[in-house]
Design a protein around this motif. Structure first.
Motif, PDB file in Angstrom:
ATOM      1  N   LYS A   1     -56.560   8.471  58.807  1.00  0.00           N
ATOM      2  CA  LYS A   1     -55.864   8.334  60.094  1.00  0.00           C
ATOM      3  C   LYS A   1     -54.441   8.885  60.042  1.00  0.00           C
ATOM      4  O   LYS A   1     -53.509   8.301  60.579  1.00  0.00           O
ATOM      5  CB  LYS A   1     -55.872   6.875  60.556  1.00  0.00           C
ATOM      6  N   GLN A   2     -54.298  10.035  59.376  1.00  0.00           N
ATOM      7  CA  GLN A   2     -53.003  10.697  59.294  1.00  0.00           C
ATOM      8  C   GLN A   2     -53.090  12.024  60.040  1.00  0.00           C
ATOM      9  O   GLN A   2     -54.125  12.670  60.068  1.00  0.00           O
ATOM     10  CB  GLN A   2     -52.598  10.882  57.835  1.00  0.00           C
ATOM     11  N   THR A   3     -51.984  12.421  60.661  1.00  0.00           N
ATOM     12  CA  THR A   3     -51.978  13.618  61.492  1.00  0.00           C
ATOM     13  C   THR A   3     -51.705  14.895  60.710  1.00  0.00           C
ATOM     14  O   THR A   3     -51.733  15.981  61.270  1.00  0.00           O
ATOM     15  CB  THR A   3     -50.927  13.495  62.615  1.00  0.00           C
ATOM     16  N   GLY A   4     -51.457  14.753  59.451  1.00  0.00           N
ATOM     17  CA  GLY A   4     -51.201  15.888  58.589  1.00  0.00           C
ATOM     18  C   GLY A   4     -50.924  15.378  57.199  1.00  0.00           C
ATOM     19  O   GLY A   4     -50.729  14.176  56.994  1.00  0.00           O
ATOM     20  N   GLY A   5     -50.922  16.307  56.260  1.00  0.00           N
ATOM     21  CA  GLY A   5     -50.670  15.869  54.903  1.00  0.00           C
ATOM     22  C   GLY A   5     -50.125  16.964  54.021  1.00  0.00           C
ATOM     23  O   GLY A   5     -50.328  18.150  54.277  1.00  0.00           O
TER      24      GLY A   5
ATOM     25  N   VAL B   1     -45.783  19.583  45.561  1.00  0.00           N
ATOM     26  CA  VAL B   1     -46.012  19.964  46.954  1.00  0.00           C
ATOM     27  C   VAL B   1     -45.791  21.464  47.109  1.00  0.00           C
ATOM     28  O   VAL B   1     -44.735  21.989  46.762  1.00  0.00           O
ATOM     29  CB  VAL B   1     -45.089  19.174  47.901  1.00  0.00           C
ATOM     30  N   VAL B   2     -46.825  22.135  47.633  1.00  0.00           N
ATOM     31  CA  VAL B   2     -46.755  23.586  47.850  1.00  0.00           C
ATOM     32  C   VAL B   2     -46.870  23.956  49.325  1.00  0.00           C
ATOM     33  O   VAL B   2     -46.683  25.106  49.696  1.00  0.00           O
ATOM     34  CB  VAL B   2     -47.843  24.335  47.036  1.00  0.00           C
ATOM     35  N   GLY B   3     -47.188  22.978  50.170  1.00  0.00           N
ATOM     36  CA  GLY B   3     -47.313  23.253  51.591  1.00  0.00           C
ATOM     37  C   GLY B   3     -47.628  21.985  52.364  1.00  0.00           C
ATOM     38  O   GLY B   3     -47.625  20.878  51.812  1.00  0.00           O
ATOM     39  N   PHE B   4     -47.894  22.173  53.651  1.00  0.00           N
ATOM     40  CA  PHE B   4     -48.238  21.053  54.526  1.00  0.00           C
ATOM     41  C   PHE B   4     -49.299  21.544  55.508  1.00  0.00           C
ATOM     42  O   PHE B   4     -49.233  22.670  55.991  1.00  0.00           O
ATOM     43  CB  PHE B   4     -47.011  20.555  55.298  1.00  0.00           C
ATOM     44  N   LEU B   5     -50.279  20.684  55.786  1.00  0.00           N
ATOM     45  CA  LEU B   5     -51.358  21.021  56.710  1.00  0.00           C
ATOM     46  C   LEU B   5     -51.411  19.962  57.802  1.00  0.00           C
ATOM     47  O   LEU B   5     -51.515  18.778  57.513  1.00  0.00           O
ATOM     48  CB  LEU B   5     -52.698  21.071  55.970  1.00  0.00           C
ATOM     49  N   SER B   6     -51.332  20.402  59.039  1.00  0.00           N
ATOM     50  CA  SER B   6     -51.387  19.479  60.170  1.00  0.00           C
ATOM     51  C   SER B   6     -52.713  19.624  60.919  1.00  0.00           C
ATOM     52  O   SER B   6     -53.446  20.599  60.727  1.00  0.00           O
ATOM     53  CB  SER B   6     -50.234  19.759  61.143  1.00  0.00           C
TER      54      SER B   6
ATOM     55  N   ASN C   1     -48.769  25.436  56.082  1.00  0.00           N
ATOM     56  CA  ASN C   1     -47.387  25.848  56.263  1.00  0.00           C
ATOM     57  C   ASN C   1     -46.708  25.787  54.900  1.00  0.00           C
ATOM     58  O   ASN C   1     -46.702  24.738  54.257  1.00  0.00           O
ATOM     59  CB  ASN C   1     -46.667  24.913  57.236  1.00  0.00           C
ATOM     60  N   ALA C   2     -46.169  26.905  54.467  1.00  0.00           N
ATOM     61  CA  ALA C   2     -45.512  26.940  53.159  1.00  0.00           C
ATOM     62  C   ALA C   2     -44.242  27.787  53.270  1.00  0.00           C
ATOM     63  O   ALA C   2     -44.246  28.799  53.964  1.00  0.00           O
ATOM     64  CB  ALA C   2     -46.457  27.524  52.117  1.00  0.00           C
ATOM     65  N   PRO C   3     -43.195  27.358  52.644  1.00  0.00           N
ATOM     66  CA  PRO C   3     -43.079  26.100  51.911  1.00  0.00           C
ATOM     67  C   PRO C   3     -42.972  24.924  52.882  1.00  0.00           C
ATOM     68  O   PRO C   3     -42.566  25.091  54.033  1.00  0.00           O
ATOM     69  CB  PRO C   3     -41.783  26.260  51.109  1.00  0.00           C
ATOM     70  N   ALA C   4     -43.339  23.758  52.409  1.00  0.00           N
ATOM     71  CA  ALA C   4     -43.252  22.549  53.230  1.00  0.00           C
ATOM     72  C   ALA C   4     -41.803  22.100  53.325  1.00  0.00           C
ATOM     73  O   ALA C   4     -41.032  22.237  52.372  1.00  0.00           O
ATOM     74  CB  ALA C   4     -44.090  21.432  52.603  1.00  0.00           C
ATOM     75  N   LEU C   5     -41.443  21.573  54.482  1.00  0.00           N
ATOM     76  CA  LEU C   5     -40.142  20.922  54.621  1.00  0.00           C
ATOM     77  C   LEU C   5     -40.275  19.542  53.995  1.00  0.00           C
ATOM     78  O   LEU C   5     -41.169  18.781  54.354  1.00  0.00           O
ATOM     79  CB  LEU C   5     -39.752  20.812  56.095  1.00  0.00           C
TER      80      LEU C   5
ATOM     81  N   GLU D   1     -36.372  20.154  63.674  1.00  0.00           N
ATOM     82  CA  GLU D   1     -37.532  20.785  63.050  1.00  0.00           C
ATOM     83  C   GLU D   1     -38.842  20.304  63.664  1.00  0.00           C
ATOM     84  O   GLU D   1     -38.906  19.235  64.249  1.00  0.00           O
ATOM     85  CB  GLU D   1     -37.540  20.510  61.542  1.00  0.00           C
ATOM     86  N   ARG D   2     -39.895  21.061  63.470  1.00  0.00           N
ATOM     87  CA  ARG D   2     -41.208  20.794  64.046  1.00  0.00           C
ATOM     88  C   ARG D   2     -41.970  19.627  63.417  1.00  0.00           C
ATOM     89  O   ARG D   2     -42.643  18.890  64.125  1.00  0.00           O
ATOM     90  CB  ARG D   2     -42.040  22.076  63.945  1.00  0.00           C
ATOM     91  N   PRO D   3     -41.953  19.455  62.104  1.00  0.00           N
ATOM     92  CA  PRO D   3     -42.860  18.463  61.509  1.00  0.00           C
ATOM     93  C   PRO D   3     -42.631  17.043  62.020  1.00  0.00           C
ATOM     94  O   PRO D   3     -41.499  16.623  62.235  1.00  0.00           O
ATOM     95  CB  PRO D   3     -42.555  18.523  60.013  1.00  0.00           C
ATOM     96  N   ARG D   4     -43.733  16.340  62.184  1.00  0.00           N
ATOM     97  CA  ARG D   4     -43.680  14.916  62.520  1.00  0.00           C
ATOM     98  C   ARG D   4     -43.722  14.080  61.256  1.00  0.00           C
ATOM     99  O   ARG D   4     -43.379  12.915  61.274  1.00  0.00           O
ATOM    100  CB  ARG D   4     -44.874  14.541  63.389  1.00  0.00           C
ATOM    101  N   VAL D   5     -44.193  14.704  60.181  1.00  0.00           N
ATOM    102  CA  VAL D   5     -44.341  14.038  58.894  1.00  0.00           C
ATOM    103  C   VAL D   5     -43.672  14.906  57.831  1.00  0.00           C
ATOM    104  O   VAL D   5     -43.876  16.115  57.809  1.00  0.00           O
ATOM    105  CB  VAL D   5     -45.833  13.868  58.521  1.00  0.00           C
TER     106      VAL D   5
END
Length: 140
Positions: free
Chosen positions: A34-38, A47-52, A78-82, A100-104
């Protein structure tokens, strides 16, 4: 005064996505937790990136159409991750969230390894607790 550091409000059990996963498998992990991204981690847990969810939508449509896994996480993440550090101020993070865009945000240690995530709701909770603490002191 209560602490306003990320480490006191972060999710210490975030979903961890591998860069080699099929996008459909990553989506299953997001839905199950139940997470919107990780955060996307490499074999060493860095950590090498983020996927929403947003990143996954188009690829899931294509997978549905072709009835096969169309791509891997590393192709659309999305790389690099914030990222933020555990000792980052929640108020500093709140300012970042306004720009910035990320919610997480993945929370990483000084070596770049994942230690948690923090989202907007946790930041709001931290600020609210600080405000409530201040109100109680004034009322006394």
């Amino acid at each position: 005064m209560i602490s306003l550091e990320v480490c006191d409000y972060m999710n210490v059990h975030p979903v961890k996505l591998l860069e080699t996963m099929a996008v459909a498998e990553a989506v299953e992990c997001l839905l199950r937790t139940k997470q919107t991204g990780g955060p996307v981690v490499d074999a060493k847990g860095r950590v090498v990136g983020f996927l929403s969810e947003q990143d996954c939508l188009q690829r899931m449509i294509e997978s549905s159409y072709y009835r096969e896994h169309v791509c891997r996480v590393h192709e659309i993440m999305n790389a690099p991750a914030l990222t933020v550090k555990p000792y980052t101020s929640v108020l500093e993070l709140a300012q970042m969230l306004l720009k910035e865009r990320p919610r997480v945000y993945p929370v990483i240690d000084d070596e770049g390894s994942l230690v948690g995530t923090i989202n907007r709701a946790a930041v709001l909770r931290a600020i609210d607790e600080q405000l409530q603490s201040g109100y109680r002191k004034i009322a006394m």
